[in-house]
Design a protein around this motif. Sequence first.
Motif, PDB file in Angstrom:
ATOM      1  N   SER A  48       0.464  -1.516  -0.424  1.00 34.23           N
ATOM      2  CA  SER A  48       0.360  -0.155  -0.165  1.00 34.23           C
ATOM      3  C   SER A  48       0.664   1.025  -0.357  1.00 34.23           C
ATOM      4  CB  SER A  48      -0.930   0.197   0.920  1.00 34.23           C
ATOM      5  OG  SER A  48      -1.593   0.843   1.074  1.00 34.23           O
ATOM      6  N   GLY A  49       1.091   2.340  -0.563  1.00 36.33           N
ATOM      7  CA  GLY A  49       1.265   3.716  -1.181  1.00 36.33           C
ATOM      8  C   GLY A  49       0.359   4.419   0.489  1.00 36.33           C
ATOM      9  N   HIS A  79       0.549  23.941   2.134  1.00 32.11           N
ATOM     10  CA  HIS A  79      -0.168  23.459   1.857  1.00 32.11           C
ATOM     11  C   HIS A  79      -0.228  21.657   2.995  1.00 32.11           C
ATOM     12  CE1 HIS A  79      -2.395  20.948  -0.731  1.00 32.11           C
ATOM     13  NE2 HIS A  79      -2.735  21.861  -1.531  1.00 32.11           N
ATOM     14  N   PRO A  80      -1.481  21.497   3.652  1.00 29.65           N
ATOM     15  CA  PRO A  80      -2.020  20.322   3.734  1.00 29.65           C
ATOM     16  C   PRO A  80      -1.499  19.302   3.510  1.00 29.65           C
ATOM     17  CG  PRO A  80      -3.725  21.412   3.316  1.00 29.65           C
ATOM     18  CD  PRO A  80      -2.851  22.638   2.680  1.00 29.65           C
ATOM     19  N   LEU A  81      -1.006  19.108   2.153  1.00 29.33           N
ATOM     20  CA  LEU A  81      -0.300  18.008   1.405  1.00 29.33           C
ATOM     21  C   LEU A  81       1.093  17.694   1.951  1.00 29.33           C
ATOM     22  CD1 LEU A  81      -3.035  16.915  -0.922  1.00 29.33           C
ATOM     23  CD2 LEU A  81      -2.600  15.555   0.948  1.00 29.33           C
ATOM     24  N   ARG A  82       1.403  18.400   2.217  1.00 30.95           N
ATOM     25  CA  ARG A  82       3.043  18.324   1.816  1.00 30.95           C
ATOM     26  C   ARG A  82       3.946  18.173   2.820  1.00 30.95           C
ATOM     27  NH1 ARG A  82       6.887  20.749  -1.405  1.00 30.95           N
ATOM     28  NH2 ARG A  82       8.734  19.925  -0.803  1.00 30.95           N
ATOM     29  N   LYS A  83       3.090  16.987   3.709  1.00 32.47           N
ATOM     30  CA  LYS A  83       3.362  16.142   4.422  1.00 32.47           C
ATOM     31  C   LYS A  83       3.756  15.166   3.364  1.00 32.47           C
ATOM     32  CE  LYS A  83       2.621  17.535   9.319  1.00 32.47           C
ATOM     33  NZ  LYS A  83       1.945  17.013  10.652  1.00 32.47           N
ATOM     34  N   TYR A  97      -4.378  20.960  -7.700  1.00 30.19           N
ATOM     35  CA  TYR A  97      -3.287  20.421  -6.683  1.00 30.19           C
ATOM     36  C   TYR A  97      -3.827  19.103  -6.756  1.00 30.19           C
ATOM     37  CZ  TYR A  97      -1.879  24.953  -4.835  1.00 30.19           C
ATOM     38  OH  TYR A  97      -1.607  26.182  -4.706  1.00 30.19           O
ATOM     39  N   PRO A  98      -2.927  18.304  -6.861  1.00 29.05           N
ATOM     40  CA  PRO A  98      -2.949  16.555  -6.731  1.00 29.05           C
ATOM     41  C   PRO A  98      -3.492  16.277  -5.720  1.00 29.05           C
ATOM     42  CG  PRO A  98      -0.974  16.868  -5.730  1.00 29.05           C
ATOM     43  CD  PRO A  98      -1.240  18.184  -6.700  1.00 29.05           C
ATOM     44  N   SER A  99      -4.300  15.378  -5.439  1.00 31.10           N
ATOM     45  CA  SER A  99      -5.084  14.883  -4.495  1.00 31.10           C
ATOM     46  C   SER A  99      -4.749  13.644  -3.657  1.00 31.10           C
ATOM     47  CB  SER A  99      -7.009  14.187  -4.893  1.00 31.10           C
ATOM     48  OG  SER A  99      -6.603  12.743  -5.506  1.00 31.10           O
ATOM     49  N   GLU A 100      -5.352  13.114  -2.874  1.00 31.55           N
ATOM     50  CA  GLU A 100      -4.194  12.571  -1.848  1.00 31.55           C
ATOM     51  C   GLU A 100      -4.448  10.797  -1.839  1.00 31.55           C
ATOM     52  OE1 GLU A 100      -4.875  10.607   2.898  1.00 31.55           O
ATOM     53  OE2 GLU A 100      -6.105  11.979   2.440  1.00 31.55           O
ATOM     54  N   LYS A 101      -5.469  11.100  -3.055  1.00 34.02           N
ATOM     55  CA  LYS A 101      -5.692   9.247  -4.336  1.00 34.02           C
ATOM     56  C   LYS A 101      -4.370   9.781  -4.389  1.00 34.02           C
ATOM     57  CE  LYS A 101      -8.708   6.467  -5.797  1.00 34.02           C
ATOM     58  NZ  LYS A 101     -10.313   6.592  -6.693  1.00 34.02           N
ATOM     59  N   LEU A 122      -1.335  11.360  -4.425  1.00 32.06           N
ATOM     60  CA  LEU A 122      -0.297  11.194  -3.584  1.00 32.06           C
ATOM     61  C   LEU A 122      -0.379   9.758  -3.907  1.00 32.06           C
ATOM     62  CD1 LEU A 122      -0.235  14.564  -1.986  1.00 32.06           C
ATOM     63  CD2 LEU A 122       0.726  13.918  -4.028  1.00 32.06           C
ATOM     64  N   VAL A 123      -1.430   8.566  -2.855  1.00 29.61           N
ATOM     65  CA  VAL A 123      -1.649   7.561  -2.312  1.00 29.61           C
ATOM     66  C   VAL A 123      -0.476   6.701  -3.850  1.00 29.61           C
ATOM     67  CG1 VAL A 123      -2.326   5.645  -2.025  1.00 29.61           C
ATOM     68  CG2 VAL A 123      -2.589   7.428  -0.872  1.00 29.61           C
ATOM     69  N   LYS A 124      -0.902   6.769  -4.348  1.00 25.30           N
ATOM     70  CA  LYS A 124      -0.668   5.683  -5.865  1.00 25.30           C
ATOM     71  C   LYS A 124       0.919   6.233  -6.497  1.00 25.30           C
ATOM     72  CE  LYS A 124      -1.777   5.084 -10.728  1.00 25.30           C
ATOM     73  NZ  LYS A 124      -3.108   5.717 -11.802  1.00 25.30           N
ATOM     74  N   LEU A 125       1.475   7.624  -6.555  1.00 23.16           N
ATOM     75  CA  LEU A 125       2.764   7.890  -6.943  1.00 23.16           C
ATOM     76  C   LEU A 125       3.228   7.232  -5.106  1.00 23.16           C
ATOM     77  CD1 LEU A 125       4.837  10.141  -8.332  1.00 23.16           C
ATOM     78  CD2 LEU A 125       3.983  11.679  -7.195  1.00 23.16           C
ATOM     79  N   HIS A 126       2.842   6.949  -4.212  1.00 29.36           N
ATOM     80  CA  HIS A 126       4.130   7.031  -3.387  1.00 29.36           C
ATOM     81  C   HIS A 126       4.362   5.429  -3.547  1.00 29.36           C
ATOM     82  CE1 HIS A 126       4.754   6.322   1.163  1.00 29.36           C
ATOM     83  NE2 HIS A 126       5.841   6.453   0.487  1.00 29.36           N
ATOM     84  N   LYS A 127       3.174   4.917  -4.717  1.00 30.92           N
ATOM     85  CA  LYS A 127       3.424   3.300  -4.141  1.00 30.92           C
ATOM     86  C   LYS A 127       3.964   2.878  -5.400  1.00 30.92           C
ATOM     87  CE  LYS A 127       0.359  -0.684  -5.328  1.00 30.92           C
ATOM     88  NZ  LYS A 127      -0.836  -0.972  -5.388  1.00 30.92           N
ATOM     89  N   GLN A 128       4.442   3.550  -7.054  1.00 31.15           N
ATOM     90  CA  GLN A 128       5.215   3.298  -7.850  1.00 31.15           C
ATOM     91  C   GLN A 128       6.450   4.281  -7.522  1.00 31.15           C
ATOM     92  OE1 GLN A 128       3.417   6.415 -10.610  1.00 31.15           O
ATOM     93  NE2 GLN A 128       2.011   5.132 -10.657  1.00 31.15           N
TER      94      GLN A 128
END
Length: 695
Positions: free
Chosen positions: A135-136, A262-266, A300-304, A306-312
């Motif tokens: 999981s990402g 940004h809230p998603l910066r973390k 801006y990209p969504s959290e979903k 970013l999860v996919k990008l993290h997995k990649q």
Amino acid sequence: MSGAALGLEIVFVFFLALFLLHRYGDFKKQHRLVIVGTLLAWYLCFLIVFILPLDVSTTIYNRCKHAAANSSPPEGSNVTGLYATATPVPSQHPCFKPWSYIPDGIMPIFWRVVYWTSQFLTWILLPFMQSYARSGGFSITGKIKTALIENAIYYGTYLLIFGAFLIYVAVNPHLHLEWNQLQTIGIAAANTWGLFLLVLLLGYGLVEIPRSYWNGAKRGYLLMKTYFKAAKLMTEKADAEETLEDVMEEVRKVNESIKYNHPLRKCVDTILKKCPIEYQEKMGRNMDDYEDFDEKHNTYPSEKSLVKLHKQVIYSVQRHRRTQVQWQILLEQAFYLEDVAKNETSATCQFVHTFQSPEPENRFIQYFYNPTVEWYWECLLRPWFYRVLAVVLSIFSVIVVWSECTFFSTRPVLSLFAVFIQLAEKTYNYIYIEIACFLSIFFLSICVYSTVFRIRVFNYYYLASHHQTDAYSLLFSGMLFCRLTPPLCLNFLGLTHMDSSISHQNTQPTAYTSIMGSMKVLSFIADGFYIYYPMLVVILCIATYFSLGTRCLNLLGFQQFMGDNDMTSDLVDEGKELIRREKRKRQRQEEGENRRREWKERYGHSREDSTRNRNVHIDPKESNFSEMSTNRSTSKYTRANNRTERDRIELLQDAEPLDFNAETFTDDPLESESGRYQPGGRYLSMSRSRIFDDV
């Protein structure tokens, strides 16, 4: 010695599983839960294989003890039954307690704990950990949620299969549902799935393992196969680098679009930590402008996403690192095999290496495994040893195939494994029984487990040595081991006629068989599938011998190593050229290091002497002395530079093969390396080809 053998094997198997896991996994980088889960799965499966021979010898002793108790006159004394304690046996009965005897009551509890723990791992915990590791998500809650969603269909399928068995038993009027019968249905379903996969893997391993050793004894076979692997690995390596570049480009765009507040910066910072260090230094953190994000004007990209990008990112970085390490290992293997081919015609009987090992060898190994011993082993003894080993393994394979096709016959006994065990049982030679059982089940396990280590399902499942296996593949291997080991042990007990459902004798069963329960609840499985399905191993062995699977993969476009194929020859030539280029590159590096060493030895001492003289002889005419020393040093370095130019010309005079990774090709190495103006209207950069880096 009662129970001592069991304790020793428990400790030995633990360190064996830990050693193998250290070879394939990475204790420093991978999650501790992944390491613990995989280690526990491997440990339990290996433990079953090693402890089962002790269970067989203990069962034979208990049968002997029971027969002696029944044959002796009662004389008013009570016989406590099958599990009576050891009592003096009359002299006409030759049975005696084996050295590895395990006291009554220990083995049933031991098998129950080991079996149900392995089943809990393979059907519930490890699949969940697989989804969790892949999981990402950026939080534990998010990863758990993703794992539950992915395993919903997985668990639902198994519940459907178990429900089908349950309905069959409920509809049958001759059967009454009880807890033990429900337990037997679950065990039968798990063993049926495992036996189906077991026969497939066993049919491949029985042929491929002896053939691999026989081909390894042929001259040039391993070298040609290494060239073939090099060509394929270079393609995979280039694809991994390209994939990593694309993913890093996406990360760079996300890093530039999402500002520091940004809230998603973390989430972006978490992704950056998983990137290689060189990419982290290039991208850095986007905090220099201190711009506030504006949700109205910017997208801006969504959290979903970013999860996919993290997995990649996790997948691409792992794959890139694995291909880099495998490429270096394959180069060392190719260089060594080329050295073996060269030293086979040596008249000095001394093994000469082209490149010295970068790691210092142990003095003990250097003393006993000197160049002479290495030459005799690599050039003379090893091929013959491989041939003898291949013949022995082939004999074992023939015995296994024959026994798999005839183990259901009890009168006469046709299974060779059953014949050997029954002959030893007549003389109660427990040492021979344990050795024969261990060698038999160990060979079966090697054929099955080695296939698990060899198979590769694209890039989703691949066990790579030298700590390059990802968490998903480690957990998947643990699942396979836990599903294959119980039916493997039942199959072995059937081959030796220690399973009462196969031998059809009213004798005391082994403790392992008693845990499995009576398969009479599902007669079509006990009397049909378990008996006749293993015969398919003959067809699978024939298909593996003629390489039908390899030929089918070649037709589908997956290149496999085949000696009579044009594509294989082309890939071997390509790999040979790649190895030659890498060898020339390493030779240039060593020459550059040797020249730098000679430079220091030749001019380093004179430089220290001149500096020492300047510090000692200080007079008012320091300026004149400085000018003279400057002129001397200038003339010295002028001579050194002239020598450097001569070295460069010598390097350039040696024609180099084409660099397939470069963007521009030229036939003249002097033009390509000197930055000379090209007809296309631009200059070539000297940084493209680093021929002078080592000079």
